[in-house]
Design an enzyme around this catalytic site. Sequence first.
Site, PDB file in Angstrom:
ATOM      1  N   SER A  47      -6.266   5.662   3.028  1.00  0.00           N
ATOM      2  CA  SER A  47      -6.667   6.319   1.958  1.00  0.00           C
ATOM      3  C   SER A  47      -6.675   7.308   2.151  1.00  0.00           C
ATOM      4  O   SER A  47      -5.797   8.254   2.633  1.00  0.00           O
ATOM      5  CB  SER A  47      -8.253   6.132   1.480  1.00  0.00           C
ATOM      6  OG  SER A  47      -8.273   6.538  -0.175  1.00  0.00           O
ATOM      7  N   ASP A  72      -1.670   3.221   2.756  1.00  0.00           N
ATOM      8  CA  ASP A  72      -1.833   3.737   0.950  1.00  0.00           C
ATOM      9  C   ASP A  72      -2.452   5.303   0.838  1.00  0.00           C
ATOM     10  O   ASP A  72      -3.436   4.653  -0.141  1.00  0.00           O
ATOM     11  CB  ASP A  72      -2.650   2.382   0.418  1.00  0.00           C
ATOM     12  CG  ASP A  72      -2.555   2.312  -1.498  1.00  0.00           C
ATOM     13  OD1 ASP A  72      -1.276   2.564  -1.201  1.00  0.00           O
ATOM     14  OD2 ASP A  72      -3.236   2.077  -2.111  1.00  0.00           O
ATOM     15  N   HIS A 140      -6.065  -1.458  -2.838  1.00  0.00           N
ATOM     16  CA  HIS A 140      -5.973  -0.851  -1.958  1.00  0.00           C
ATOM     17  C   HIS A 140      -6.103  -0.401  -0.542  1.00  0.00           C
ATOM     18  O   HIS A 140      -5.702  -0.170   0.954  1.00  0.00           O
ATOM     19  CB  HIS A 140      -7.202   0.641  -2.424  1.00  0.00           C
ATOM     20  CG  HIS A 140      -7.064   1.995  -2.101  1.00  0.00           C
ATOM     21  ND1 HIS A 140      -5.797   2.529  -2.030  1.00  0.00           N
ATOM     22  CD2 HIS A 140      -8.292   2.645  -1.272  1.00  0.00           C
ATOM     23  CE1 HIS A 140      -6.411   3.924  -1.267  1.00  0.00           C
ATOM     24  NE2 HIS A 140      -7.494   3.327  -1.237  1.00  0.00           N
TER      25      HIS A 140
END
Length: 217
Positions: A47, A72, A140
């Site tokens: 992230s 991601d 995610h």
Amino acid sequence: MDVSGNIFYPLPMRATPDVGKHYAKFLNYLVEDMDVDPKDIHLIGHSLGAHVSGFAGRALKKGKIARITGLDPALPGFDVGLVEGGHLNKNDADFVDIIHTCAGFLGMKQPIGHVDFYPNGGGPPQPGCGILELLEVCSHGRSWRLFAKSIVLDKPFMASECETLQLLWDKACDGKDIPMGEPTPPDARGIYYIKTTDDEPFIIRNWNFIDSNDIAR
């Protein structure tokens, strides 16, 4: 740190370049004072951490980091230029590989690495993730779970090369197969599709895979 609906998200988002610079101080210490070869360094970030890794890599003073894996990489703010310096990209290391699992929502949709993997098309919901997707951030987080499993599986996740993103989303990829995750070869290039399951170890045994001993490492 992930997106996960945090109302304070804009603060860490805007801070990623500065966090990356602090991270780079440690990397520069390792390289300049401890004689660590940058070619032995592999940064892995999820992230916002993916972008932090990119900023750290580009701030290395001597040489270039061998590999950055972006799991991601966060989308909000980075898609509209709200972060000074942009986002993780393939110039930040000799080899940048990306796993997209919440593409277009919490994670970036467009390919940004030397090689980009899109499990199950890359977007939410990933298999086994529920209707409260944006609260649970299940898709995610699937990116780091897949990467973690790729380290310990006796047979690798094998992904098929796609000529275009449209063909990938249409599940019409028929190119060469390469392993996704830790064993991805550093000369890999392009975009790849792989189908996974809804629970660990996520691998589909009748999906394309080869014995790990056959992979040129």
